[in-house]
Write a protein that holds these residues in place. Structure first.
Motif, PDB file in Angstrom:
ATOM      1  N   PRO A  39     -56.328   0.614   2.889  1.00  0.00           N
ATOM      2  CA  PRO A  39     -57.145   0.247   1.887  1.00  0.00           C
ATOM      3  C   PRO A  39     -57.380  -0.704   1.313  1.00  0.00           C
ATOM      4  O   PRO A  39     -56.407  -1.479   1.146  1.00  0.00           O
ATOM      5  CB  PRO A  39     -56.489   2.120   1.365  1.00  0.00           C
ATOM      6  CG  PRO A  39     -54.846   1.518   1.332  1.00  0.00           C
ATOM      7  CD  PRO A  39     -55.232   1.368   2.941  1.00  0.00           C
ATOM      8  N   ILE A  40     -58.485  -0.992   0.650  1.00  0.00           N
ATOM      9  CA  ILE A  40     -58.943  -2.072  -0.047  1.00  0.00           C
ATOM     10  C   ILE A  40     -58.464  -1.456  -1.473  1.00  0.00           C
ATOM     11  O   ILE A  40     -57.965  -0.447  -1.783  1.00  0.00           O
ATOM     12  CB  ILE A  40     -60.654  -2.367  -0.600  1.00  0.00           C
ATOM     13  CG1 ILE A  40     -61.200  -1.388  -0.958  1.00  0.00           C
ATOM     14  CG2 ILE A  40     -60.634  -2.614   1.066  1.00  0.00           C
ATOM     15  CD1 ILE A  40     -62.623  -1.272  -1.086  1.00  0.00           C
ATOM     16  N   PRO A  41     -58.294  -2.624  -2.666  1.00  0.00           N
ATOM     17  CA  PRO A  41     -58.031  -1.381  -3.906  1.00  0.00           C
ATOM     18  C   PRO A  41     -59.166  -0.738  -3.780  1.00  0.00           C
ATOM     19  O   PRO A  41     -59.742  -1.104  -4.311  1.00  0.00           O
ATOM     20  CB  PRO A  41     -57.924  -3.110  -4.667  1.00  0.00           C
ATOM     21  CG  PRO A  41     -57.450  -4.027  -3.705  1.00  0.00           C
ATOM     22  CD  PRO A  41     -58.718  -3.463  -2.619  1.00  0.00           C
ATOM     23  N   LEU A  46     -60.131  -3.056  -8.767  1.00  0.00           N
ATOM     24  CA  LEU A  46     -61.121  -3.675  -9.106  1.00  0.00           C
ATOM     25  C   LEU A  46     -62.153  -4.221 -10.536  1.00  0.00           C
ATOM     26  O   LEU A  46     -61.811  -5.042 -10.782  1.00  0.00           O
ATOM     27  CB  LEU A  46     -62.473  -3.034  -8.040  1.00  0.00           C
ATOM     28  CG  LEU A  46     -61.848  -3.502  -5.851  1.00  0.00           C
ATOM     29  CD1 LEU A  46     -62.994  -2.527  -5.527  1.00  0.00           C
ATOM     30  CD2 LEU A  46     -61.393  -4.747  -6.134  1.00  0.00           C
ATOM     31  N   VAL A  47     -61.832  -2.868 -10.926  1.00  0.00           N
ATOM     32  CA  VAL A  47     -62.678  -3.060 -12.486  1.00  0.00           C
ATOM     33  C   VAL A  47     -61.698  -4.283 -13.037  1.00  0.00           C
ATOM     34  O   VAL A  47     -62.217  -4.603 -13.927  1.00  0.00           O
ATOM     35  CB  VAL A  47     -62.830  -1.737 -12.995  1.00  0.00           C
ATOM     36  CG1 VAL A  47     -63.458  -1.614 -14.620  1.00  0.00           C
ATOM     37  CG2 VAL A  47     -64.239  -0.704 -12.555  1.00  0.00           C
ATOM     38  N   GLN A  48     -60.571  -3.943 -13.145  1.00  0.00           N
ATOM     39  CA  GLN A  48     -59.565  -4.579 -13.599  1.00  0.00           C
ATOM     40  C   GLN A  48     -60.081  -6.034 -13.372  1.00  0.00           C
ATOM     41  O   GLN A  48     -59.365  -6.717 -13.966  1.00  0.00           O
ATOM     42  CB  GLN A  48     -58.503  -3.896 -14.205  1.00  0.00           C
ATOM     43  CG  GLN A  48     -58.322  -2.413 -15.093  1.00  0.00           C
ATOM     44  CD  GLN A  48     -57.098  -2.046 -14.170  1.00  0.00           C
ATOM     45  OE1 GLN A  48     -55.951  -2.487 -13.608  1.00  0.00           O
ATOM     46  NE2 GLN A  48     -56.265  -1.061 -14.973  1.00  0.00           N
ATOM     47  N   ALA A  53     -68.295  -3.236 -14.938  1.00  0.00           N
ATOM     48  CA  ALA A  53     -67.451  -2.365 -14.978  1.00  0.00           C
ATOM     49  C   ALA A  53     -67.950  -0.378 -13.790  1.00  0.00           C
ATOM     50  O   ALA A  53     -67.861  -1.181 -12.770  1.00  0.00           O
ATOM     51  CB  ALA A  53     -69.536  -1.615 -15.777  1.00  0.00           C
ATOM     52  N   ARG A  54     -67.378   0.635 -13.994  1.00  0.00           N
ATOM     53  CA  ARG A  54     -66.850   0.998 -12.805  1.00  0.00           C
ATOM     54  C   ARG A  54     -68.331   0.983 -12.180  1.00  0.00           C
ATOM     55  O   ARG A  54     -68.116   1.445 -10.523  1.00  0.00           O
ATOM     56  CB  ARG A  54     -66.568   2.026 -13.102  1.00  0.00           C
ATOM     57  CG  ARG A  54     -65.892   3.419 -11.917  1.00  0.00           C
ATOM     58  CD  ARG A  54     -65.382   4.265 -12.334  1.00  0.00           C
ATOM     59  NE  ARG A  54     -63.776   4.073 -13.312  1.00  0.00           N
ATOM     60  CZ  ARG A  54     -62.830   4.172 -12.268  1.00  0.00           C
ATOM     61  NH1 ARG A  54     -63.294   3.760 -11.263  1.00  0.00           N
ATOM     62  NH2 ARG A  54     -61.947   3.961 -12.935  1.00  0.00           N
ATOM     63  N   SER A  55     -69.816   1.526 -12.867  1.00  0.00           N
ATOM     64  CA  SER A  55     -70.469   1.596 -12.007  1.00  0.00           C
ATOM     65  C   SER A  55     -71.147   0.094 -10.980  1.00  0.00           C
ATOM     66  O   SER A  55     -71.506   0.664  -9.728  1.00  0.00           O
ATOM     67  CB  SER A  55     -71.929   1.969 -12.534  1.00  0.00           C
ATOM     68  OG  SER A  55     -72.393   1.426 -13.616  1.00  0.00           O
ATOM     69  N   THR A  56     -70.770  -0.074 -11.729  1.00  0.00           N
ATOM     70  CA  THR A  56     -70.959  -1.737 -10.954  1.00  0.00           C
ATOM     71  C   THR A  56     -70.144  -2.187  -9.678  1.00  0.00           C
ATOM     72  O   THR A  56     -70.358  -2.316  -8.505  1.00  0.00           O
ATOM     73  CB  THR A  56     -70.933  -3.461 -11.659  1.00  0.00           C
ATOM     74  OG1 THR A  56     -71.650  -2.915 -13.096  1.00  0.00           O
ATOM     75  CG2 THR A  56     -71.002  -4.252 -10.987  1.00  0.00           C
ATOM     76  N   VAL A  57     -68.350  -1.666  -9.717  1.00  0.00           N
ATOM     77  CA  VAL A  57     -67.899  -1.697  -8.548  1.00  0.00           C
ATOM     78  C   VAL A  57     -68.409  -0.675  -7.637  1.00  0.00           C
ATOM     79  O   VAL A  57     -68.467  -1.177  -6.831  1.00  0.00           O
ATOM     80  CB  VAL A  57     -66.396  -1.301  -9.005  1.00  0.00           C
ATOM     81  CG1 VAL A  57     -65.416  -1.215  -7.932  1.00  0.00           C
ATOM     82  CG2 VAL A  57     -66.206  -2.483  -9.940  1.00  0.00           C
ATOM     83  N   ARG A  58     -68.659   0.595  -7.797  1.00  0.00           N
ATOM     84  CA  ARG A  58     -69.025   1.607  -6.947  1.00  0.00           C
ATOM     85  C   ARG A  58     -69.919   1.060  -5.928  1.00  0.00           C
ATOM     86  O   ARG A  58     -70.885   1.060  -5.386  1.00  0.00           O
ATOM     87  CB  ARG A  58     -69.110   2.916  -7.759  1.00  0.00           C
ATOM     88  CG  ARG A  58     -68.287   3.892  -7.996  1.00  0.00           C
ATOM     89  CD  ARG A  58     -69.141   4.919  -9.014  1.00  0.00           C
ATOM     90  NE  ARG A  58     -67.571   5.448  -9.534  1.00  0.00           N
ATOM     91  CZ  ARG A  58     -67.199   6.631 -10.257  1.00  0.00           C
ATOM     92  NH1 ARG A  58     -68.557   6.887 -10.710  1.00  0.00           N
ATOM     93  NH2 ARG A  58     -66.129   7.217  -9.989  1.00  0.00           N
ATOM     94  N   ARG A  59     -71.401   0.242  -6.934  1.00  0.00           N
ATOM     95  CA  ARG A  59     -73.016  -0.561  -6.000  1.00  0.00           C
ATOM     96  C   ARG A  59     -71.627  -0.710  -5.319  1.00  0.00           C
ATOM     97  O   ARG A  59     -72.636  -1.188  -3.856  1.00  0.00           O
ATOM     98  CB  ARG A  59     -73.345  -0.425  -7.675  1.00  0.00           C
ATOM     99  CG  ARG A  59     -75.270  -0.578  -6.807  1.00  0.00           C
ATOM    100  CD  ARG A  59     -75.916  -0.775  -7.730  1.00  0.00           C
ATOM    101  NE  ARG A  59     -77.204  -1.042  -7.469  1.00  0.00           N
ATOM    102  CZ  ARG A  59     -78.077  -1.166  -8.125  1.00  0.00           C
ATOM    103  NH1 ARG A  59     -78.457  -2.140  -9.468  1.00  0.00           N
ATOM    104  NH2 ARG A  59     -78.830  -2.038  -8.048  1.00  0.00           N
TER     105      ARG A  59
END
Length: 90
Positions: A39-41, A46-48, A53-59
């Motif tokens: 797994p990656i983090p 990654l947000v921290q 933003a979580r949405s940016t990380v998800r994208r």
């Protein structure tokens, strides 16, 4: 676009933050930070780490999934490489 795996997100730059993060994660995978099938983090980590933003990380993760660099398991995380083949019973 070759990116330094240790780069930081440039919020004022011409490249969108999710693309920058995708490039950074791709470079970290290429460098061997995470082995195939590992797994990656987490999104939260990654947000921290990158202040996004979580949405940016998800994208950013979605970009890597579309490229086949990672795959996700709901409730478990995002893993490097391709998902394992389903074993068929005969």
């Amino acid at each position: 676009m070759a990116t330094d795996p240790d780069a930081e997100i440039d919020h004022e730059g011409p490249v969108t933050p999710y693309r920058q993060l995708a490039e950074i994660l791709r470079a970290r995978i290429a460098r061997g930070d995470w082995a195939e099938g590992r797994p990656i983090p987490s999104e939260t980590r990654l947000v921290q780490e990158y202040g996004l933003a979580r949405s940016t990380v998800r994208r950013a993760i979605a970009v890597l999934v579309d490229e086949g660099a990672v795959w996700t398991v709901q409730g478990r995380g995002t893993y490097v490489g391709q998902p394992p083949e389903e074993t068929q019973t005969q």
